[in-house]
Design a protein around this motif. Structure first.
Motif, PDB file in Angstrom:
ATOM      1  N   LEU A 216       0.811  -1.220   0.000  1.00  8.42           N
ATOM      2  CA  LEU A 216       0.000   0.000   0.000  1.00  8.42           C
ATOM      3  C   LEU A 216       0.841   1.266   0.000  1.00  8.42           C
ATOM      4  CD1 LEU A 216      -2.826  -0.819   2.575  1.00  8.42           C
ATOM      5  CD2 LEU A 216      -2.862  -1.088   0.099  1.00  8.42           C
ATOM      6  N   ASN A 217       2.079   1.180   0.480  1.00 10.30           N
ATOM      7  CA  ASN A 217       2.950   2.341   0.609  1.00 10.30           C
ATOM      8  C   ASN A 217       2.355   3.384   1.563  1.00 10.30           C
ATOM      9  OD1 ASN A 217       5.260   3.826   0.172  1.00 10.30           O
ATOM     10  ND2 ASN A 217       4.517   4.824  -1.669  1.00 10.30           N
ATOM     11  N   ARG A 218       1.589   2.913   2.542  1.00 13.02           N
ATOM     12  CA  ARG A 218       1.083   3.805   3.583  1.00 13.02           C
ATOM     13  C   ARG A 218       1.901   3.692   4.863  1.00 13.02           C
ATOM     14  NH1 ARG A 218      -4.954   5.557   4.031  1.00 13.02           N
ATOM     15  NH2 ARG A 218      -5.688   5.496   1.877  1.00 13.02           N
ATOM     16  N   PHE A 219       2.459   2.514   5.091  1.00 10.43           N
ATOM     17  CA  PHE A 219       3.220   2.273   6.311  1.00 10.43           C
ATOM     18  C   PHE A 219       4.538   1.605   5.963  1.00 10.43           C
ATOM     19  CE2 PHE A 219      -1.233   0.890   6.637  1.00 10.43           C
ATOM     20  CZ  PHE A 219      -1.766   1.917   7.395  1.00 10.43           C
ATOM     21  N   ALA A 220       5.509   1.785   6.842  1.00  9.15           N
ATOM     22  CA  ALA A 220       6.719   0.958   6.774  1.00  9.15           C
ATOM     23  C   ALA A 220       6.391  -0.327   7.517  1.00  9.15           C
ATOM     24  CB  ALA A 220       7.896   1.674   7.423  1.00  9.15           C
ATOM     25  N   VAL A 221       6.461  -1.452   6.828  1.00  2.00           N
ATOM     26  CA  VAL A 221       6.077  -2.738   7.415  1.00  2.00           C
ATOM     27  C   VAL A 221       7.325  -3.605   7.540  1.00  2.00           C
ATOM     28  CG1 VAL A 221       4.549  -4.733   7.242  1.00  2.00           C
ATOM     29  CG2 VAL A 221       3.831  -2.532   6.281  1.00  2.00           C
ATOM     30  N   ARG A 222       7.597  -4.078   8.746  1.00  4.88           N
ATOM     31  CA  ARG A 222       8.775  -4.902   8.956  1.00  4.88           C
ATOM     32  C   ARG A 222       8.629  -6.235   8.221  1.00  4.88           C
ATOM     33  NH1 ARG A 222      10.320  -0.644   9.822  1.00  4.88           N
ATOM     34  NH2 ARG A 222      11.014   0.272  11.784  1.00  4.88           N
ATOM     35  N   PRO A 223       9.716  -6.719   7.608  1.00 10.93           N
ATOM     36  CA  PRO A 223       9.641  -7.967   6.836  1.00 10.93           C
ATOM     37  C   PRO A 223       9.550  -9.194   7.741  1.00 10.93           C
ATOM     38  CG  PRO A 223      11.892  -7.214   6.927  1.00 10.93           C
ATOM     39  CD  PRO A 223      11.071  -6.142   7.597  1.00 10.93           C
ATOM     40  N   LEU A 224       9.234 -10.331   7.126  1.00 10.42           N
ATOM     41  CA  LEU A 224       9.107 -11.568   7.882  1.00 10.42           C
ATOM     42  C   LEU A 224      10.402 -11.905   8.615  1.00 10.42           C
ATOM     43  CD1 LEU A 224       7.273 -13.987   8.550  1.00 10.42           C
ATOM     44  CD2 LEU A 224       8.227 -15.145   6.549  1.00 10.42           C
ATOM     45  N   ASN A 225      11.527 -11.651   7.978  1.00  7.82           N
ATOM     46  CA  ASN A 225      12.815 -11.960   8.595  1.00  7.82           C
ATOM     47  C   ASN A 225      13.001 -11.229   9.919  1.00  7.82           C
ATOM     48  OD1 ASN A 225      15.602 -13.141   8.373  1.00  7.82           O
ATOM     49  ND2 ASN A 225      16.150 -10.975   8.444  1.00  7.82           N
ATOM     50  N   ALA A 226      12.411 -10.038  10.044  1.00  2.78           N
ATOM     51  CA  ALA A 226      12.582  -9.242  11.260  1.00  2.78           C
ATOM     52  C   ALA A 226      11.723  -9.751  12.405  1.00  2.78           C
ATOM     53  CB  ALA A 226      12.246  -7.779  10.975  1.00  2.78           C
ATOM     54  N   VAL A 227      10.580 -10.368  12.081  1.00  3.51           N
ATOM     55  CA  VAL A 227       9.635 -10.747  13.139  1.00  3.51           C
ATOM     56  C   VAL A 227       9.643 -12.238  13.443  1.00  3.51           C
ATOM     57  CG1 VAL A 227       8.122  -8.830  12.551  1.00  3.51           C
ATOM     58  CG2 VAL A 227       7.699 -11.066  11.519  1.00  3.51           C
ATOM     59  N   LYS A 228      10.322 -13.038  12.629  1.00  5.80           N
ATOM     60  CA  LYS A 228      10.237 -14.494  12.804  1.00  5.80           C
ATOM     61  C   LYS A 228      10.838 -14.954  14.122  1.00  5.80           C
ATOM     62  CE  LYS A 228      14.584 -15.502  10.405  1.00  5.80           C
ATOM     63  NZ  LYS A 228      15.217 -16.084   9.223  1.00  5.80           N
ATOM     64  N   ALA A 229      11.712 -14.134  14.727  1.00  5.93           N
ATOM     65  CA  ALA A 229      12.343 -14.521  15.983  1.00  5.93           C
ATOM     66  C   ALA A 229      11.409 -14.325  17.180  1.00  5.93           C
ATOM     67  CB  ALA A 229      13.617 -13.707  16.203  1.00  5.93           C
ATOM     68  N   TYR A 230      10.228 -13.744  16.950  1.00  8.37           N
ATOM     69  CA  TYR A 230       9.292 -13.511  18.045  1.00  8.37           C
ATOM     70  C   TYR A 230       8.858 -14.847  18.635  1.00  8.37           C
ATOM     71  CZ  TYR A 230       5.108 -11.972  20.560  1.00  8.37           C
ATOM     72  OH  TYR A 230       4.163 -11.721  21.524  1.00  8.37           O
TER      73      TYR A 230
END
Length: 636
Positions: A216-230
């Protein structure tokens, strides 16, 4: 003329606007999630009457299947928002056992006309004909004074907004729209039961939502690689602060018989406020309907209005085959942890299940490119397969950002088609500005083309989108090394090692920096730490150690390590390139060029750094070096 009639409800110090749903405490807007506001409006409109739980479900959650626990949660949230208890007594919402809830505070219904409001507004510029006697000259309107007045009004308004943002921690009085959420992280769902089965589905849903919101180019969305460690024991707000985002979406996933049950909530990381919550209950066969509903509701909770094109992006289906989607999700999960051998068959299965699944072709292309990067033999076969797969994906979906990135990667690393690679990366970023891989490889391409400032900007953008990625330290440090900024490069890779202490590439980069700084004793110390047995030393460290031992006069060890490296280079093209760098440092130009020529013929991807490689500096004045650079279209 009568104006539009507006209804308000006043109770205690609150005013509830039912026409433009919002809650005010005195003159401060109170942040209330949409569903909680709907419930409050329903209770207030029926004040002193009992509203049943069934009526709440049918009215507030009419389009969504939710558990009754959501009612309890929302009532609790409203009580907390209203500051419910005074001296231990309820003053707003009363629970009527086995029946429902009743709003017990005194409510005053206020009816206002917009025309009445306008009538009370003073006319700042009166009709001068009524005020000036005939025959007298009309005074000039002092426009400069009016301008000063309007500027002052603007500054006052801005100060009022700043004051509103600043009080009570900064955000407490703001609506969701006023919070100006500009960055979001979508966390993998915590799985309840059937953990192994649900984990890939959890990652798949997160990956899909990340891709949709990112486009959408409305938000900066963190990629899967950044959140997979959750992990399940992580605190989402703490994790969100590490990711440097404004908002974070977290929830749980549970499979019960043939149904999928999701409970989600969106939190503002800055003050912990809940911006939205929702529950979904779908059959496993309705996974795509679930994706659509989740994408739309999350996005609508963050932004006021979506246009038709944005809705289409949020509900785009890459496949209609549920099993193909699950297989692709498993493949992507394996690829994220660099398990290429398990990723490839999953992508292949997804393609067999749905031959028109463009994203699966892209996943397989990425896997083959990764295989080429880590293989010890000639890599042309893998890159050729990756190119064909990326082109097939673009035939099926020309607007797939990931496919343009996959094609650009092959054009850059193997084809040495600099213009074509740049076209692919730029198109990928047009389609999805949050595509971290596109930023990452584009930064490397720009560095190869000596557009260093642009390269640094792209590298920093990638790290901004994925601040927890150790991988992204490597291209940034390579650019800094290229510029001779060794100490800055060392800081970058040291931070990467703090995030991933087992990351081999980062440790290699540390060794390279110390070698270039002339700290040979440090190189030897680190090399021996990583490889206590010299016979197990990998090609990168063997090359550095051979040079370091030579520089400090330990020729026996230098010769031993050189023989080990030469043995590796006989079967490993990557080791051959590192042998060429060692020969250059010894001043053995003929041997170095012989190795580089073979790397050139077999298109070893590390050749893209040849022109500015510090370890090849002794060769730069040789006509053979200039000829080699010209063949790669990298001549100045």
């Amino acid at each position: 003329m009568s104006g539009k009639i507006r209804h308000f409800y006043e109770f205690s110090d609150f005013r509830l606007d039912a026409e433009n749903p919002s809650l005010w405490l005195n003159d401060r807007l109170v942040s209330v999630p949409p569903k909680a506001l709907e419930m409050l409006t329903l209770l207030v409109r029926h004040h002193d009457a009992v509203v049943s739980r069934e009526e709440l479900l049918e009215t507030v959650w009419r389009d969504t299947f939710v558990e009754e626990g959501n009612i309890n949660y929302t009532v609790s949230l409203l009580r907390k928002t209203l500051g419910e208890k005074v001296k231990g007594e309820l003053q707003f919402i009363q629970t009527v056992p086995k029946r429902g809830y009743r709003f017990i505070a005194d409510v005053r219904e206020v009816v206002e006309s917009e025309a009445d409001e306008k009538a009370t507004t003073p006319n700042l510029i009166a009709d001068s004909s009524d005020a000036i006697p005939a025959g007298e000259p009309k005074p000039q309107i002092r426009w400069h004074l009016l301008g000063i007045f309007l500027l002052g009004l603007s500054l006052t308004t801005s100060f009022a907004f700043w004051w509103k943002v600043d009080e009570r921690g900064g955000l407490a009085g703001l609506s969701v729209a006023e919070r100006n959420v500009r960055s979001v992280a979508i966390l993998p769902l915590k799985t309840l039961g059937e953990r192994e089965i649900n984990e890939s589905l959890s990652l798949g849903l997160a990956d899909s939502l990340i891709s949709r919101l990112g486009s959408l180019n409305r938000f900066a969305v963190r990629p899967l690689n950044a959140v997979k460690a959750y992990a399940d024991d992580n605190d989402p707000l703490t994790f969100g602060k590490e990711l440097k985002v404004d908002a974070i979406l977290e929830g749980t996933l549970q499979t019960i018989d043939s149904r999928l049950r999701l409970n989600m909530r969106l939190l503002d990381v800055r003050d912990g406020a809940q911006l939205w919550q929702g529950s979904f209950d779908e059959t496993k066969t309705d996974i795509f309907q679930l994706q659509d509903a989740l994408s739309l509701q999350v996005t609508e909770s963050l932004t006021s209005k979506l246009n038709q094109q944005e809705r289409a992006l949020l509900t785009k289906h890459d496949t209609e085959n549920r099993e193909a989607f699950h297989s692709y999700s498993r493949g992507r999960a394996f690829l994220e942890i660099r398990n290429i051998e398990k990723a490839i068959p999953e992508f292949q299965l997804a393609i067999r299940l749905d031959p028109n699944y463009a994203l699966a072709y892209t996943g397989l292309a990425d896997a083959y490119s990764a295989h080429a990067l880590f293989t010890s033999s000639a890599n042309a076969e893998f890159y050729n397969q990756a190119r064909a797969l990326a082109e097939k994906a673009l035939t099926l979906d020309p607007h797939l950002s990931e496919a343009h990135t996959a094609l650009g990667r092959v054009r850059y690393l193997h084809d040495w088609d600099w213009a074509g690679a740049e076209k692919s990366f730029r198109r990928a970023l047009e389609l999805n500005p949050n595509n971290v891989k596109a930023h990452q490889f584009y930064s490397r391409l720009l560095a190869t083309l000596e557009r260093t400032q642009e390269a640094l900007a792209a590298a920093h953008k990638a790290r901004e989108l994925d601040p927890r990625s150790a991988d992204l330290a490597i291209p940034l440090s390579a650019i800094l090394i290229k510029r001779g900024e060794f100490d800055e490069a060392l800081k970058v890779v040291t931070a990467a090692i703090e995030m991933d202490k087992d990351y081999r590439m980062a440790h290699r980069c540390v060794g390279t920096i110390y070698l270039l700084k002339g700290e040979y004793a440090k190189v030897i110390e680190l090399g021996n730490q990583h490889f206590p047995n010299p016979k197990e030393t990998d090609f990168a460290w063997a090359s550095m150690l051979a040079t370091a031992y030579h520089r400090v006069g330990q020729e026996n060890k230098a010769t031993q390590m050189r023989k080990h490296l030469t043995g590796l280079a006989a079967t490993d093209l990557k080791a051959l390139y590192y042998l060429a760098m060692h020969f250059s440092e010894l001043g053995h130009a003929d041997e170095a060029f012989a190795a580089l020529q073979k790397c050139f013929e077999l298109r070893e991807e590390r050749m893209i750094w040849t022109k500015d490689e510090w370890r090849l500096a002794s060769l730069r004045d040789d006509p053979r070096f200039r000829e080699l650079v010209q063949k790669m279209n990298l001549a100045r």
